[in-house]
Each structure stands twice: as structure tokens, then as C-alpha cells.
Design a protein around this motif. Structure first.
Motif, PDB file in Angstrom:
ATOM      1  N   GLY A   1     -13.023   8.925  -2.124  1.00 10.85           N
ATOM      2  CA  GLY A   1     -11.883   8.456  -2.898  1.00 10.85           C
ATOM      3  C   GLY A   1     -10.616   9.019  -2.278  1.00 10.85           C
ATOM      4  N   LEU A   2      -9.549   8.236  -2.293  1.00 14.43           N
ATOM      5  CA  LEU A   2      -8.291   8.655  -1.690  1.00 14.43           C
ATOM      6  C   LEU A   2      -7.192   8.697  -2.748  1.00 14.43           C
ATOM      7  N   VAL A   3      -6.413   9.762  -2.725  1.00 14.72           N
ATOM      8  CA  VAL A   3      -5.272   9.906  -3.620  1.00 14.72           C
ATOM      9  C   VAL A   3      -4.064  10.133  -2.717  1.00 14.72           C
ATOM     10  N   ILE A   4      -3.386   9.049  -2.392  1.00 11.96           N
ATOM     11  CA  ILE A   4      -2.225   9.091  -1.500  1.00 11.96           C
ATOM     12  C   ILE A   4      -1.058   8.485  -2.274  1.00 11.96           C
ATOM     13  N   GLY A   5      -0.246   9.318  -2.884  1.00  9.61           N
ATOM     14  CA  GLY A   5       0.784   8.837  -3.798  1.00  9.61           C
ATOM     15  C   GLY A   5       2.161   8.662  -3.188  1.00  9.61           C
ATOM     16  N   LYS A   6       2.993   7.938  -3.928  1.00  8.20           N
ATOM     17  CA  LYS A   6       4.378   7.684  -3.505  1.00  8.20           C
ATOM     18  C   LYS A   6       5.224   8.943  -3.492  1.00  8.20           C
ATOM     19  N   ARG A   7       4.829   9.899  -4.289  1.00  5.87           N
ATOM     20  CA  ARG A   7       5.608  11.130  -4.391  1.00  5.87           C
ATOM     21  C   ARG A   7       5.735  11.826  -3.035  1.00  5.87           C
ATOM     22  N   HIS A   8       4.654  11.851  -2.269  1.00 11.63           N
ATOM     23  CA  HIS A   8       4.664  12.543  -0.981  1.00 11.63           C
ATOM     24  C   HIS A   8       4.810  11.607   0.214  1.00 11.63           C
ATOM     25  N   ALA A   9       4.566  10.323   0.011  1.00 11.72           N
ATOM     26  CA  ALA A   9       4.723   9.327   1.084  1.00 11.72           C
ATOM     27  C   ALA A   9       5.386   8.099   0.465  1.00 11.72           C
ATOM     28  N   PRO A  10       6.698   8.079   0.430  1.00 15.45           N
ATOM     29  CA  PRO A  10       7.397   7.012  -0.298  1.00 15.45           C
ATOM     30  C   PRO A  10       7.261   5.611   0.302  1.00 15.45           C
ATOM     31  N   HIS A  11       6.935   5.501   1.577  1.00 16.57           N
ATOM     32  CA  HIS A  11       6.833   4.189   2.211  1.00 16.57           C
ATOM     33  C   HIS A  11       5.390   3.701   2.229  1.00 16.57           C
ATOM     34  N   ALA A  12       5.177   2.453   1.859  1.00 21.26           N
ATOM     35  CA  ALA A  12       3.838   1.862   1.810  1.00 21.26           C
ATOM     36  C   ALA A  12       3.164   1.903   3.183  1.00 21.26           C
ATOM     37  N   VAL A  13       3.930   1.703   4.225  1.00 20.60           N
ATOM     38  CA  VAL A  13       3.381   1.720   5.581  1.00 20.60           C
ATOM     39  C   VAL A  13       2.751   3.085   5.874  1.00 20.60           C
ATOM     40  N   THR A  14       3.423   4.125   5.457  1.00 19.27           N
ATOM     41  CA  THR A  14       2.927   5.481   5.670  1.00 19.27           C
ATOM     42  C   THR A  14       1.656   5.724   4.870  1.00 19.27           C
ATOM     43  N   ARG A  15       1.670   5.352   3.598  1.00 17.09           N
ATOM     44  CA  ARG A  15       0.487   5.543   2.749  1.00 17.09           C
ATOM     45  C   ARG A  15      -0.707   4.780   3.298  1.00 17.09           C
ATOM     46  N   ASN A  16      -0.503   3.545   3.687  1.00 18.49           N
ATOM     47  CA  ASN A  16      -1.595   2.723   4.208  1.00 18.49           C
ATOM     48  C   ASN A  16      -2.141   3.267   5.521  1.00 18.49           C
ATOM     49  N   ALA A  17      -1.277   3.776   6.368  1.00 22.36           N
ATOM     50  CA  ALA A  17      -1.728   4.343   7.644  1.00 22.36           C
ATOM     51  C   ALA A  17      -2.603   5.573   7.401  1.00 22.36           C
ATOM     52  N   ILE A  18      -2.190   6.427   6.476  1.00 19.46           N
ATOM     53  CA  ILE A  18      -2.979   7.624   6.166  1.00 19.46           C
ATOM     54  C   ILE A  18      -4.336   7.222   5.601  1.00 19.46           C
ATOM     55  N   LYS A  19      -4.355   6.273   4.694  1.00 17.79           N
ATOM     56  CA  LYS A  19      -5.619   5.814   4.102  1.00 17.79           C
ATOM     57  C   LYS A  19      -6.555   5.250   5.168  1.00 17.79           C
ATOM     58  N   ARG A  20      -6.012   4.435   6.051  1.00 22.54           N
ATOM     59  CA  ARG A  20      -6.811   3.805   7.098  1.00 22.54           C
ATOM     60  C   ARG A  20      -7.451   4.868   8.002  1.00 22.54           C
ATOM     61  N   VAL A  21      -6.666   5.858   8.377  1.00 23.80           N
ATOM     62  CA  VAL A  21      -7.141   6.900   9.278  1.00 23.80           C
ATOM     63  C   VAL A  21      -8.210   7.769   8.598  1.00 23.80           C
ATOM     64  N   VAL A  22      -8.002   8.118   7.336  1.00 21.50           N
ATOM     65  CA  VAL A  22      -8.979   8.949   6.629  1.00 21.50           C
ATOM     66  C   VAL A  22     -10.276   8.176   6.409  1.00 21.50           C
ATOM     67  N   ARG A  23     -10.184   6.900   6.060  1.00 26.64           N
ATOM     68  CA  ARG A  23     -11.391   6.076   5.896  1.00 26.64           C
ATOM     69  C   ARG A  23     -12.186   6.009   7.202  1.00 26.64           C
ATOM     70  N   GLU A  24     -11.486   5.847   8.294  1.00 25.42           N
ATOM     71  CA  GLU A  24     -12.144   5.776   9.598  1.00 25.42           C
ATOM     72  C   GLU A  24     -12.870   7.088   9.904  1.00 25.42           C
ATOM     73  N   SER A  25     -12.233   8.197   9.638  1.00 26.48           N
ATOM     74  CA  SER A  25     -12.864   9.495   9.848  1.00 26.48           C
ATOM     75  C   SER A  25     -14.099   9.641   8.966  1.00 26.48           C
ATOM     76  N   PHE A  26     -13.997   9.235   7.705  1.00 23.05           N
ATOM     77  CA  PHE A  26     -15.133   9.318   6.782  1.00 23.05           C
ATOM     78  C   PHE A  26     -16.294   8.452   7.270  1.00 23.05           C
ATOM     79  N   ARG A  27     -15.989   7.257   7.753  1.00 25.51           N
ATOM     80  CA  ARG A  27     -17.048   6.374   8.257  1.00 25.51           C
ATOM     81  C   ARG A  27     -17.835   7.038   9.387  1.00 25.51           C
ATOM     82  N   HIS A  28     -17.146   7.747  10.245  1.00 26.39           N
ATOM     83  CA  HIS A  28     -17.814   8.381  11.379  1.00 26.39           C
ATOM     84  C   HIS A  28     -18.603   9.626  10.981  1.00 26.39           C
TER      85      HIS A  28
END
Length: 130
Positions: free
Chosen positions: A49-76
Motif C-alpha cells: 500500500g502506498l501513502v503519498i500525499g499532497k502535503r509532502h508532494a504537491p504536484h501530481a506528477v511528483t506523486r505519480n512518479a514516486i508511486k510508480r518507482v516504489v511499485r516497480e521496486s516492490f515487484r522486483h
């Protein structure tokens, strides 16, 4: 490594109760941006589960990039992780850094956190990090 690298629905934390249980569990690792929590699992596999909020990453592009990278790491790492519910939380503000540098640092941090969870699971011998 064996098995599929897909991020199936069964590998995700989907309900608020599952997130709450994972976040109430032990904090396994924390780094410059991310914190990894682990909770007991009801099913026999590692779930994320991912908790990536607007409070620490106000831009959607930033939040989505972090989520994508963490998911990829988890998959591996999923094949070697003990069966548990894992919650990755962004707990510090993302500074003024390029998206490429952010992705690299988030991936390195996520890989290190999951590797630590792996080692703790093996050391405990129970299959779940303690």
C-alpha cells in the motif's frame, strides 16, 4: 528470482482497514523521503500500500512518479519478501529537485527498505519481519 513480476490486485492493499493495520505495525525502515511499515497479513503473500500525499508532494506528477518507482521496486522484491502487509509512506517534503533525481533516490531508498525487510524476515525465521 522466480515468479511473475506483475502487480496483481491481490498484491495491493485496497481497503482502509488493511492500510490501518499496516501503518499500525512495526516501522521497518525510514530514509530521506520514505518510511516502510509492516503489519500482520491475513493472506499468505506480500501486499503493498502506498501513502503519498499532497502535503509532502504537491504536484501530481511528483506523486505519480514516486508511486510508480516504489511499485516497480516492490515487484522486483516481492518474491523474496516475507508474507505481510507493507505500507510505504512519504513522510518528508520533496525538495526542489529534478524528477529524474527524485526517481533515482526514491528507487534506491525503496530497494534498500525492501532488502532490509527481506533480511529481517530471514533472521526471524518466522517468515514475517519482527
Amino acid at each position: 528470482m522466480s515468479g511473475s513480476f506483475a502487480f496483481a490486485r491481490s498484491a495491493r492493499l485496497l481497503k482502509p482497514d488493511a492500510f490501518a493495520n499496516a501503518l499500525k505495525g512495526r516501522r521497518i525502515a525510514s530514509g530521506g523521503l520514505l518510511m516502510l511499515h509492516v503489519g500482520a497479513v491475513a493472506e499468505g503473500q506480500a501486499r503493498l500500500g502506498l501513502v503519498i500525499g499532497k502535503r509532502h508532494a504537491p504536484h501530481a506528477v511528483t506523486r505519480n512518479a514516486i508511486k510508480r518507482v516504489v511499485r516497480e521496486s516492490f515487484r522486483h522484491h516481492r518474491g523474496e519478501l516475507p508474507a505481510a502487509d507493507y505500507a510505504v509512506r512519504l513522510y518528508r517534503p520533496v525538495g526542489d529537485v529534478s524528477l529524474t533525481a527524485l526517481k533515482r533516490s526514491a528507487r534506491a531508498e525503496a530497494d534498500a527498505h525492501f532488502a532490509r525487510a527481506q533480511r529481517q524476515g530471514r533472521a526471524s525465521g518466522t517468515g514475517t519481519p519482527s
